[in-house]
Design a protein around this motif. Structure first.
Motif, PDB file in Angstrom:
ATOM      1  N   GLU A  33       0.672  -1.800  -0.366  1.00  0.00           N
ATOM      2  CA  GLU A  33      -0.475   0.094  -0.307  1.00  0.00           C
ATOM      3  C   GLU A  33       0.639   1.617   0.110  1.00  0.00           C
ATOM      4  OE1 GLU A  33      -2.331   0.291   3.950  1.00  0.00           O
ATOM      5  OE2 GLU A  33      -0.735   0.156   4.872  1.00  0.00           O
ATOM      6  N   GLU A  34       2.116   1.640  -0.302  1.00  0.00           N
ATOM      7  CA  GLU A  34       3.081   2.269   0.479  1.00  0.00           C
ATOM      8  C   GLU A  34       3.415   2.888  -0.624  1.00  0.00           C
ATOM      9  OE1 GLU A  34       3.633  -0.326   1.950  1.00  0.00           O
ATOM     10  OE2 GLU A  34       4.227  -0.078   4.267  1.00  0.00           O
TER      11      GLU A  34
ATOM     12  N   GLN B 107       7.173  11.373   8.594  1.00  0.00           N
ATOM     13  CA  GLN B 107       6.900  11.130   7.046  1.00  0.00           C
ATOM     14  C   GLN B 107       7.758  10.629   6.639  1.00  0.00           C
ATOM     15  OE1 GLN B 107       5.476  13.101   3.235  1.00  0.00           O
ATOM     16  NE2 GLN B 107       3.363  12.409   5.047  1.00  0.00           N
TER      17      GLN B 107
ATOM     18  N   ASP C 298      -2.905  15.021   9.603  1.00  0.00           N
ATOM     19  CA  ASP C 298      -2.813  14.733  10.739  1.00  0.00           C
ATOM     20  C   ASP C 298      -2.836  15.453  11.459  1.00  0.00           C
ATOM     21  OD1 ASP C 298      -1.960  12.857   7.965  1.00  0.00           O
ATOM     22  OD2 ASP C 298      -0.337  14.018   8.057  1.00  0.00           O
TER      23      ASP C 298
ATOM     24  N   LYS D 184     -10.484  10.151   3.516  1.00  0.00           N
ATOM     25  CA  LYS D 184      -9.567   8.751   2.294  1.00  0.00           C
ATOM     26  C   LYS D 184      -8.858   9.833   0.955  1.00  0.00           C
ATOM     27  CE  LYS D 184     -10.316   4.509   4.291  1.00  0.00           C
ATOM     28  NZ  LYS D 184     -10.856   3.011   3.426  1.00  0.00           N
TER      29      LYS D 184
ATOM     30  N   TYR E 139      -6.375  11.217   0.607  1.00  0.00           N
ATOM     31  CA  TYR E 139      -5.088  11.364   0.373  1.00  0.00           C
ATOM     32  C   TYR E 139      -5.014   9.971  -1.048  1.00  0.00           C
ATOM     33  CZ  TYR E 139      -6.221   6.571   3.273  1.00  0.00           C
ATOM     34  OH  TYR E 139      -5.897   5.236   3.441  1.00  0.00           O
ATOM     35  N   GLN E 140      -5.952   9.574  -0.740  1.00  0.00           N
ATOM     36  CA  GLN E 140      -5.409   8.618  -2.377  1.00  0.00           C
ATOM     37  C   GLN E 140      -6.013   9.331  -3.676  1.00  0.00           C
ATOM     38  OE1 GLN E 140      -8.472   5.475  -1.575  1.00  0.00           O
ATOM     39  NE2 GLN E 140      -7.413   4.406  -0.416  1.00  0.00           N
TER      40      GLN E 140
ATOM     41  N   ARG F 193      -4.632   9.916   8.842  1.00  0.00           N
ATOM     42  CA  ARG F 193      -4.431   9.311   7.953  1.00  0.00           C
ATOM     43  C   ARG F 193      -3.178   7.687   7.710  1.00  0.00           C
ATOM     44  NH1 ARG F 193      -2.315  12.999   3.224  1.00  0.00           N
ATOM     45  NH2 ARG F 193      -0.481  13.583   5.322  1.00  0.00           N
ATOM     46  N   PRO F 194      -2.397   6.747   7.198  1.00  0.00           N
ATOM     47  CA  PRO F 194      -2.109   5.445   7.535  1.00  0.00           C
ATOM     48  C   PRO F 194      -1.121   5.519   8.195  1.00  0.00           C
ATOM     49  CG  PRO F 194      -3.905   5.783   5.121  1.00  0.00           C
ATOM     50  CD  PRO F 194      -3.910   6.652   5.930  1.00  0.00           C
ATOM     51  N   HIS F 195      -0.202   5.215   8.768  1.00  0.00           N
ATOM     52  CA  HIS F 195       0.919   4.886   8.934  1.00  0.00           C
ATOM     53  C   HIS F 195       1.943   5.489   8.374  1.00  0.00           C
ATOM     54  CE1 HIS F 195       2.135   1.034   7.199  1.00  0.00           C
ATOM     55  NE2 HIS F 195       1.721   1.067   7.061  1.00  0.00           N
ATOM     56  N   TYR F 196       1.793   4.777   7.193  1.00  0.00           N
ATOM     57  CA  TYR F 196       3.356   5.691   6.157  1.00  0.00           C
ATOM     58  C   TYR F 196       3.240   7.267   6.097  1.00  0.00           C
ATOM     59  CZ  TYR F 196      -0.715   4.069   3.327  1.00  0.00           C
ATOM     60  OH  TYR F 196      -1.595   4.477   1.755  1.00  0.00           O
TER      61      TYR F 196
ATOM     62  N   ASN G 290       3.764   9.374  10.693  1.00  0.00           N
ATOM     63  CA  ASN G 290       3.904   7.827  11.625  1.00  0.00           C
ATOM     64  C   ASN G 290       3.586   8.184  13.049  1.00  0.00           C
ATOM     65  OD1 ASN G 290       6.169   5.851  12.408  1.00  0.00           O
ATOM     66  ND2 ASN G 290       7.662   6.696  12.026  1.00  0.00           N
TER      67      ASN G 290
END
Ligand code: 6CS
Ligand code: FE
Length: 305
Positions: A80-81, A129, A156, A200, A202-203, A282-285, A288
């Protein structure tokens, strides 16, 4: 609701506005006695223009990091990254490369970088990040004008401007291969944008950013007496870049890629709160969750055991 007051509201459906920055650019003005610190003159440049270019600073890192990134393209396939370009299957960005590469992890803690980061931020820092932007030949697409801080604040929950981005040129960055464009001095102003953040976002934004992109009229005011500068240099050049600097980059229609390895360091005194968008983090990637202060490494090349 966010636990603290939103001093930099954006995308709240109001009118787009320009306001002054409410925080210092350089937090640590006392010259530290650690090696690899910035001079007062370098700090002045960073404070005034919002970025600092160290030409040809780490040429020896280019080949080993490029080898590592070639390996990651295979090892991380399907993860996913990885993000592709908006209108092709070309790889655009590899997020969180340090989680898959011991060399990149160590490099993020190189004292030549981390000591300067701590000096600017006036505190310890964690890696919020990290990414490799590939900008492939012919097919690498643009990034529109934006301030990273605007996204990190809204999406974030980064409360204040106390983060710095550091990036290494992995290829020559020239006038022709889609270099970073910046507006020197723009980091002293905050642009509150129109719109409202969808789930989402960010997508979409990591392929083609639509929100947090100021309108031409606002850019005209911001540009005023400042003008645009492009950040160019040989592979191995290191760049420090304030979190609120207005920047973007054009398509790469040349026959050579413009690739960079980027680390975003946030002060441990500026840890994210609930995102001001009201949406889940947002996701961990992208942000962080590991916020432990980074320690410098003695060597980038651990002895083989
Ligand atoms: O989303 C992020 O964290 C970063 N990426 C983009 C395309 N814009 C905002 C910020 O720089
Ligand atoms: Fe950016």
């Amino acid at each position: 609701m966010a636990a603290i007051a939103d001093v930099y509201p954006s995308r709240v459906n109001g009118k787009e506005t320009l306001s002054p920055r409410l925080a210092p650019v350089v937090y640590g003005r006392v010259q530290p006695k650690v090696p690899h610190s910035l001079s007062q003159q370098e700090l002045d440049t960073f404070e005034r223009q919002g970025f600092l270019v160290m030409n040809d600073y780490m040429p020896e890192m280019v080949a080993p990091l490029k080898r590592e990134i070639t390996r990651l393209r295979d090892d991380m396939a399907g993860h996913e990254e990885l993000y592709t370009e908006p209108d092709s299957d070309e790889l655009r960005t590899i997020f969180k490369p340090f989680a898959y590469s011991d060399l990149i992890d160590r490099f993020s803690r190189d004292p030549r970088i981390l000591n300067k980061v701590r000096q600017i931020l006036g505190s310890d820092a964690y890696l919020m990040q990290s990414r490799v932007n590939i900008k492939p030949a012919f097919k690498g697409k643009s990034f529109p004008w934006h301030s990273d801080f605007e996204t990190w604040h809204v999406e974030d929950g980064m409360p204040r401007m106390r983060a710095v981005t550091v990036w290494l040129m992995l290829t020559d960055n020239t006038e022709h291969n889609g270099p970073l464009y910046v507006i020197p001095g723009s980091h002293h102003h905050y642009v509150s944008c129109e719109g409202s953040t969808g789930e989402k976002n960010y997508q979409q934004s990591l392929k083609k950013q639509m929100l947090g992109v100021p309108k031409p009229e606002t850019m005209e005011t911001l540009l005023d007496d400042k003008g645009v500068a492009s950040v160019t240099g040989k592979a191995g050049t290191l760049v420090f870049h304030d979190c609120n600097l207005m920047h973007g980059s054009p398509d790469n229609i040349a026959n050579d890629p413009r690739s960079i390895l980027m680390f975003v360091y946030n002060s441990v005194e500026n840890k994210p709160v609930t995102p001001f968008s009201g949406l889940p983090p947002r996701p961990h990637y992208l942000s962080n969750p590991d916020q432990r202060p980074l320690q410098t490494v003695e060597s980038l090349w651990p002895l083989a055991s």
